[in-house]
Motif scaffolding. Structure first.
Motif, PDB file in Angstrom:
ATOM      1  N   ASN A 255       0.817  -1.220   0.000  1.00  0.00           N
ATOM      2  CA  ASN A 255       0.000   0.000   0.000  1.00  0.00           C
ATOM      3  C   ASN A 255       0.848   1.268   0.000  1.00  0.00           C
ATOM      4  OD1 ASN A 255      -1.882  -1.850   2.296  1.00  0.00           O
ATOM      5  ND2 ASN A 255      -2.654  -1.341   0.276  1.00  0.00           N
ATOM      6  N   GLN A 257       3.612   3.466  -1.408  1.00  0.00           N
ATOM      7  CA  GLN A 257       4.416   3.731  -2.599  1.00  0.00           C
ATOM      8  C   GLN A 257       5.281   4.974  -2.382  1.00  0.00           C
ATOM      9  OE1 GLN A 257       4.393   1.516  -5.248  1.00  0.00           O
ATOM     10  NE2 GLN A 257       3.161   0.308  -3.828  1.00  0.00           N
ATOM     11  N   TYR A 260       3.093   8.405  -2.537  1.00  0.00           N
ATOM     12  CA  TYR A 260       1.641   8.260  -2.450  1.00  0.00           C
ATOM     13  C   TYR A 260       1.298   6.919  -1.806  1.00  0.00           C
ATOM     14  CZ  TYR A 260       1.867   5.152  -6.534  1.00  0.00           C
ATOM     15  OH  TYR A 260       2.134   4.117  -7.383  1.00  0.00           O
ATOM     16  N   ASP A 262      -1.270   3.635  -2.134  1.00  0.00           N
ATOM     17  CA  ASP A 262      -2.187   2.903  -3.004  1.00  0.00           C
ATOM     18  C   ASP A 262      -3.115   2.095  -2.105  1.00  0.00           C
ATOM     19  OD1 ASP A 262      -3.549   1.312  -4.731  1.00  0.00           O
ATOM     20  OD2 ASP A 262      -1.795   0.374  -5.663  1.00  0.00           O
ATOM     21  N   SER A 264      -6.056   0.822  -3.027  1.00  0.00           N
ATOM     22  CA  SER A 264      -7.059   0.133  -3.847  1.00  0.00           C
ATOM     23  C   SER A 264      -7.385  -1.244  -3.288  1.00  0.00           C
ATOM     24  CB  SER A 264      -6.569   0.017  -5.291  1.00  0.00           C
ATOM     25  OG  SER A 264      -5.321  -0.644  -5.344  1.00  0.00           O
TER      26      SER A 264
END
Length: 422
Positions: A255, A257, A260, A262, A264
């Motif tokens: 998750n 990165q 940022y 992620d 999803s």
């Protein structure tokens, strides 16, 4: 001197075909659209196995050597004319690549020996939709035998329509590539900007010598632990009594990165109810990965409370800054900067291609601490360049969706080129 790949090759498909499609752009049982013809694969394009060329046989030159997954090096002699197409034979079996310069097809690839008068660029797009990877055989090194699909039935338009379809798809593809170049250039600019911001600041101040080198006179250097709390995460696989258990979402390395989060796909973990607060993420925490591949070391960004009751894995640190002294964003950008990455790499425990840091090393991070107003200015500068990258990424995503839609519509004749004004 070896030449770097730059615009001489273009991926036309990863061998998986159109998503949701069985393989053929138009199947053997589909009706033939007006003006189109049904042909066998080998009558449309004839493939031939590439020629072996060992690394020791490479001679200095600018001719791309085309392997199964793209350019694998450069040589001084071409044996295939551009525009040409390769299909991965072993390794990346089924991957289709279009070459716009004469090239040497390596024996790990197949290449089109004869287009039979068809448009090479259209052929590249069509082959990219055929899911040729489904014909590969072998377990350890899957290989594609051209004879296994040479009679595959295809439905193809006449040459003028082929050219128009190729023109439309190539135009969108070039627009995608333009956005990719913008993202690459802007990312490099961000790296250079961050190096300057986190070594010289914004105010052209005289510099003073410190144990980590020269820094602006008004800045301090302090261990991270003086300005933040470092929270470790929960380990997986523990036994928890049922009466004490509670299931909560948790943040994994996947998750987190570089720059940022992620979110999803969020997974859940069972912990003790009494541990919820101990491992909970708080709004403003800077989450950083413990390590892995070198590029995963210390990557991360800010947690904004996007998921309620979320905890974090033990391979993800949560840094909770004392916001009276340092903002979360300023530390997040500093950890992403060449200065931050250089520190993490210098203190990491390294094995082949892997590196990790521990809590002690993270707490000792030599934090560069400008006055708060200058921190805010540096954050605004970084945000500005992040916005530019974000805009380009958004455009690229839209263009990729458009390309995928057009590819499916045009190759299945659900939309004809005249309906698009061509």
């Amino acid at each position: 001197m070896k030449k770097q790949a730059s615009g001489v090759q273009r991926s036309a498909g990863d061998g998986k075909g159109i998503e949701g499609d069985s393989g053929d752009a138009l199947g053997r049982h589909d009706p033939v659209p007006a003006g189109w013809s049904r042909v066998e694969f080998d009558s449309f394009t004839t493939l031939q196995r590439g020629k072996d060329l060992t690394k020791a046989q490479f001679r200095e030159g600018a001719v791309p050597v085309a392997g199964s997954n793209g350019v694998i090096g450069y040589h001084d002699t071409a044996i295939a004319k551009a525009p040409g197409i390769t299909v991965g034979r072993s390794g990346s079996a089924g991957k289709v690549t279009v070459y716009e310069e004469d090239f040497w097809p390596h024996n790990t690839s197949l290449y089109v020996r004869d287009f039979h008068g068809n448009d090479p660029y259209f052929a590249g797009f069509l082959l990219g939709t055929l899911n040729l990877a489904r014909f590969k055989t072998g377990a350890s090194v899957p290989t594609l035998d051209r004879n296994s699909f040479k009679t595959l039935p295809l439905v193809v338009p006449p040459l003028p329509e082929q050219k128009k379809i190729a023109h439309i798809l190539s135009t969108v593809q070039r627009a995608i590539e333009a956005q990719e170049r913008i993202i690459q250039t802007t990312t490099e600019l961000k790296k250079a900007l961050m190096h300057k911001l986190f070594t010289e600041g914004l105010r052209n101040e005289p510099q003073k010598q410190t144990e980590i080198g020269p820094i602006p006179e008004s800045w301090e250097v302090l261990p991270l632990s003086d300005c933040a709390v470092v929270q470790t995460g929960i380990a997986k696989g523990r036994t928890v009594k049922e009466e004490e258990a509670v299931e909560v979402p948790y943040l994994r390395v996947a998750n987190v990165q570089d720059g940022y989060l992620d979110l999803s796909e969020m997974k859940s973990i069972t912990i003790r109810k009494s541990e919820k607060n101990r491992f909970a993420l708080q709004n403003g925490d800077v989450v950083l990965t413990e390590g892995g591949d070198f590029d995963k070391l210390g990557r991360g960004f800010i947690w904004h409370g996007q998921v309620d009751n979320c905890v974090h894995q033990n391979h993800v640190f949560a840094v909770r800054p004392d916001t009276e002294r340092i903002s979360s964003e300023f530390f997040a950008y500093q950890s992403q900067s060449p200065y931050g990455k250089s520190y993490f790499l210098s203190v990491a425990h390294k094995t082949t291609n892997l590196a990790c840091i521990n809590t002690t090393k993270l707490k000792a991070f030599p934090l560069l601490l400008p006055p708060k107003d200058e921190q805010n200015e540096i954050v605004r500068a970084c945000r500005g360049i992040d916005r530019k990258i974000g805009v380009a990424q958004s455009k690229m995503k839209q263009l990729r969706n458009l390309f995928h839609t057009l590819l499916h519509e045009l190759m299945t004749a659900k939309t004809r080129v005249n309906e698009l004004g061509f």
